[in-house]
Write an enzyme that holds these catalytic residues in place. Structure first.
Site, PDB file in Angstrom:
ATOM      1  N   GLU A  71      13.782   9.854 -13.325  1.00 36.55           N
ATOM      2  CA  GLU A  71      12.919  10.634 -14.201  1.00 36.55           C
ATOM      3  C   GLU A  71      13.696  11.660 -15.028  1.00 36.55           C
ATOM      4  O   GLU A  71      13.092  12.491 -15.706  1.00 36.55           O
ATOM      5  CB  GLU A  71      11.856  11.370 -13.365  1.00 36.55           C
ATOM      6  CG  GLU A  71      11.024  10.491 -12.466  1.00 36.55           C
ATOM      7  CD  GLU A  71      10.034   9.606 -13.221  1.00 36.55           C
ATOM      8  OE1 GLU A  71      10.137   9.514 -14.457  1.00 36.55           O
ATOM      9  OE2 GLU A  71       9.175   9.011 -12.569  1.00 36.55           O
ATOM     10  N   TYR A 117      -6.377  31.854 -14.213  1.00 32.79           N
ATOM     11  CA  TYR A 117      -5.000  31.668 -13.760  1.00 32.79           C
ATOM     12  C   TYR A 117      -4.390  30.368 -14.279  1.00 32.79           C
ATOM     13  O   TYR A 117      -3.179  30.283 -14.480  1.00 32.79           O
ATOM     14  CB  TYR A 117      -4.934  31.751 -12.236  1.00 32.79           C
ATOM     15  CG  TYR A 117      -5.213  33.155 -11.768  1.00 32.79           C
ATOM     16  CD1 TYR A 117      -4.228  34.134 -11.829  1.00 32.79           C
ATOM     17  CD2 TYR A 117      -6.486  33.523 -11.333  1.00 32.79           C
ATOM     18  CE1 TYR A 117      -4.488  35.435 -11.452  1.00 32.79           C
ATOM     19  CE2 TYR A 117      -6.755  34.822 -10.955  1.00 32.79           C
ATOM     20  CZ  TYR A 117      -5.754  35.780 -11.017  1.00 32.79           C
ATOM     21  OH  TYR A 117      -6.021  37.075 -10.658  1.00 32.79           O
TER      22      TYR A 117
END
Length: 213
Positions: A71, A117
C-alpha cells in the site's frame, strides 16, 4: 523517545490494542525529510520492530530495509499532495470499512457532519472508488483530488488518514472509527447533522478541511 521509529512502533501497538488492525492488516509510515519509513509487507502492527522498517523516497522507490507494504503508493500520495504531512495510517478497522461499502453522503465526504469531533479531528473524508490493494492508479487519483483533505475511505477496503504528527494521524483514525460506528448504529434513522454554519465554525477554528455538500 524522539526516535520516529519508536513512535511508529508505539502507534502500531496502540491501534492494534484498540482492535483497529485485525491480523496483519494495516500499515503505518512517517516522513523524515525526503525519506519515508513504512511498515514492511505482512507486518503485524501489534509487534512492529522499529529496527526493521522499509525506507522509501517520496516517489516510492525502495531504498533500504525489508520489502514495503504494497500500500506504499497511498502513503506516497499523501506526502506528495501536502508537504505538512508527516505520518500516514491505513487500517482495515471494522466500522470504517463497513461505511466504505455504503453509498457516500456526498462527493466530498462519505460521512456526514454527525459529531463536532469528526469535523474537528478528521474533516471531509471522500470515498475513493474501488481498486485492488496496492493499485498505483488509485493512489494517483487520491493525490489529484481537487480539495483539501487529510482522510479518505477506500471503497470496500478501509480508511487512510494523514497527520502532521503520528499522534494526530492516530487520533484521527480513532475518531473516524468512532463516528463510523455511530453512523452504523443509527441505521435507517435520519439523525440531526451539524448545520453548514456549525461545521464551518469548527473547521475554521481547528483548521480542519471541510466543504459544502
Amino acid at each position: 523517545m524522539n526516535d520516529p521509529r519508536t513512535h511508529l512502533a508505539a502507534a502500531g501497538a496502540r491501534l492494534a490494542a484498540l482492535g483497529l488492525s485485525p491480523g496483519s492488516s494495516g500499515n503505518l509510515s512517517v516522513r523524515i525529510d525526503d525519506r519515508v519509513l513504512i511498515t514492511p509487507t505482512g507486518a503485524d502492527l501489534a509487534a512492529i520492530d522499529p529496527r526493521r522498517l522499509s525506507v522509501l523516497d517520496l516517489a516510492g522507490t525502495h531504498l533500504d530495509g525489508p520489502s514495503p507494504s504494497k500500500e506504499f503508493p497511498l502513503h506516497s500520495a499523501f506526502y506528495r499532495r501536502d508537504t505538512t504531512t508527516r505520518a500516514v495510517v491505513h487500517l482495515h478497522a471494522r466500522h470504517a470499512t463497513a461505511v466504505s461499502c455504503l453509498p457516500p453522503w456526498s462527493p466530498r465526504s462519505a460521512i456526514p457532519p454527525l459529531t463536532p469531533y469528526f469535523v474537528m479531528r478528521v474533516g471531509q473524508t471522500p470515498l475513493v472508488p474501488y481498486a485492488p490493494p496496492g493499485d498505483a492508479a488509485q493512489a494517483d487519483a487520491l493525490e489529484q483530488l481537487p480539495f483539501p483533505l487529510r482522510a479518505v475511505l477506500l471503497q470496500n477496503h478501509g480508511p487512510v488518514l494523514a497527520g502532521s504528527t503520528m499522534a494526530r494521524a492516530v487520533d484521527a483514525a480513532v475518531e473516524l472509527e468512532e463516528v463510523s460506528a455511530l453512523l452504523l448504529a443509527l441505521g435507517q434513522r435520519s439523525p440531526r447533522l451539524l448545520t453548514s454554519d456549525e461545521a464551518g465554525v469548527l473547521a475554521r477554528k481547528y483548521d480542519s478541511p471541510w466543504g459544502e455538500r
